[in-house]
Design a protein around this motif. Structure first.
Motif, short mmCIF file in Angstrom:
data_model
loop_
_atom_site.label_atom_id
_atom_site.label_comp_id
_atom_site.label_asym_id
_atom_site.label_seq_id
_atom_site.Cartn_x
_atom_site.Cartn_y
_atom_site.Cartn_z
N ALA A 1 1.01 4.30 -3.02
CA ALA A 1 1.02 5.87 -2.35
C ALA A 1 2.26 6.43 -3.00
CB ALA A 1 0.66 5.79 -0.43
N ARG A 2 3.37 5.86 -3.07
CA ARG A 2 4.26 5.99 -3.29
C ARG A 2 4.60 6.06 -4.72
NH1 ARG A 2 6.37 3.55 0.92
NH2 ARG A 2 7.73 2.02 -0.12
N ARG B 1 0.56 -1.26 -0.01
CA ARG B 1 0.26 0.01 0.10
C ARG B 1 1.28 1.35 0.25
NH1 ARG B 1 -3.93 0.53 4.67
NH2 ARG B 1 -2.01 0.37 5.98
#
Length: 157
Positions: free
Chosen positions: A38-39, A34
């Motif tokens: 997100a990055r 996750r």
């Protein structure tokens, strides 16, 4: 009604053992993946190595819920390296039936979340890295075991 095959995407995939059910390690992998998403890391899938035994309870381990949470992130999921080891050296019919049930339940969970793959870790017991436990769906001389029939029946549903 025929099932529609999921589209397979190429790219980065995370594959690890002891993450098939909901547990501390699968939670850590979930948080890792996750965070990668997100990055902007281009990860497209997660593989769950399923080196199990006949004591494994697919429903109790919440395999389907675990697979689903990764699917909900938009990832392909696969059960990889699937084998289900028997305990006795010369299995009783009940032990082979239990092995078949574990295979069936794994495949059902996988199909229910539209897995991109379900891959056994070999073909015959004779060539398995866990040969003493007779973990695969074909015996030493390529005869299908109850586990093979269970998988075929599940795919025909």
């Amino acid at each position: 009604m025929p099932r529609e095959a999921p589209a397979f995407r190429s790219g980065v995939v995370h594959n690890d053992y002891n993450t098939d059910g909901l547990n501390g390690k699968s939670d850590a992998v979930y948080d890792l993946v996750r965070g990668m998403l997100a990055r902007g890391v281009p990860i497209h899938g997660v593989g769950f190595q399923a080196h199990l035994n006949t004591d494994f309870d697919v429903k109790g381990a919440q395999v389907q819920a675990n697979l689903q949470r990764f699917r909900d992130l938009g990832l392909d999921v696969q059960l990889t390296e699937v084998d289900v080891q028997l305990r006795p050296a010369r299995p009783e019919p009940g032990e082979l039936a239990r092995q078949a049930a574990v295979y069936r339940d794994l495949l059902r969970a996988c199909l229910n979340v539209r897995c991109a793959g379900f891959i056994t870790w070999g073909v015959t017991d004779f060539n398995s890295w866990r040969a003493g436990g007779k973990p695969l769906i074909f015996d030493d001389v390529y005869d299908p075991k109850l586990a093979f029939a269970a998988l075929a029946q599940e795919l025909a549903r």
